[in-house]
Design a protein around this motif. Sequence first.
Motif, mmCIF file in Angstrom:
data_model
loop_
_atom_site.group_PDB
_atom_site.id
_atom_site.type_symbol
_atom_site.label_atom_id
_atom_site.label_comp_id
_atom_site.label_asym_id
_atom_site.label_seq_id
_atom_site.Cartn_x
_atom_site.Cartn_y
_atom_site.Cartn_z
ATOM 1 N N ARG A 6 17.209 0.230 -0.140
ATOM 2 C CA ARG A 6 15.867 -0.428 0.189
ATOM 3 C C ARG A 6 15.718 -1.154 -1.290
ATOM 4 N NH1 ARG A 6 10.802 -1.298 0.932
ATOM 5 N NH2 ARG A 6 9.140 0.094 0.573
ATOM 6 N N THR A 7 14.919 -2.314 -0.970
ATOM 7 C CA THR A 7 14.648 -3.101 -1.944
ATOM 8 C C THR A 7 13.420 -2.584 -2.858
ATOM 9 O OG1 THR A 7 12.833 -4.585 -0.850
ATOM 10 C CG2 THR A 7 15.414 -5.506 -0.713
ATOM 11 N N ARG A 8 13.506 -2.767 -4.134
ATOM 12 C CA ARG A 8 12.482 -2.439 -4.948
ATOM 13 C C ARG A 8 11.135 -2.943 -4.502
ATOM 14 N NH1 ARG A 8 13.240 -0.909 -10.432
ATOM 15 N NH2 ARG A 8 11.059 -0.829 -11.605
ATOM 16 N N GLU A 127 5.243 -0.274 0.900
ATOM 17 C CA GLU A 127 5.819 -0.651 -0.247
ATOM 18 C C GLU A 127 6.090 0.746 -0.871
ATOM 19 O OE1 GLU A 127 7.273 -3.272 -1.496
ATOM 20 O OE2 GLU A 127 6.416 -4.381 0.112
#
Length: 149
Positions: A6-8, A127
Amino acid sequence: MAEMARTRPVAVQVDTALRLVVPDGSGVPVQATLRYEPTDPYAVHVIFCADLADGDDPEPSVAWSFARDLLLTGLTEPAGMGDVRVWPWTGQDGQVVALALSSPDGHALFEVPTATLDDFLQRSYAEVPAGEEPSYVDLDAVVTELLRA
């Protein structure tokens, strides 16, 4: 196949026009920015911009921070007490969310477009999902900040 990491998470920001409800019931448009920072995962920020002449970039003049889940609850039912209260409301332009702010300097009632607020919150929860906020709190930074004071 290897799992993709997972991207930041990134900040979510929405510029919008709110409506300041004045005592006679009419409204005054107010430019504002809704901002969510994953590094402060429990909070949202509403930054009200100063009214400037055409062509000038708006400068933040007043910022309020409060719980993200307060806004989420306020989409469907009254939420909050004291300085910040939020509830669904029918305004001059239809369904909106009322945002009431109080301070020792005064009180203000704003109408926030429901669709704008809902989109902002959905993006913030994409997010940092509900319940996962503790994973995004940098306790070392919090302790360092507390020790600075």
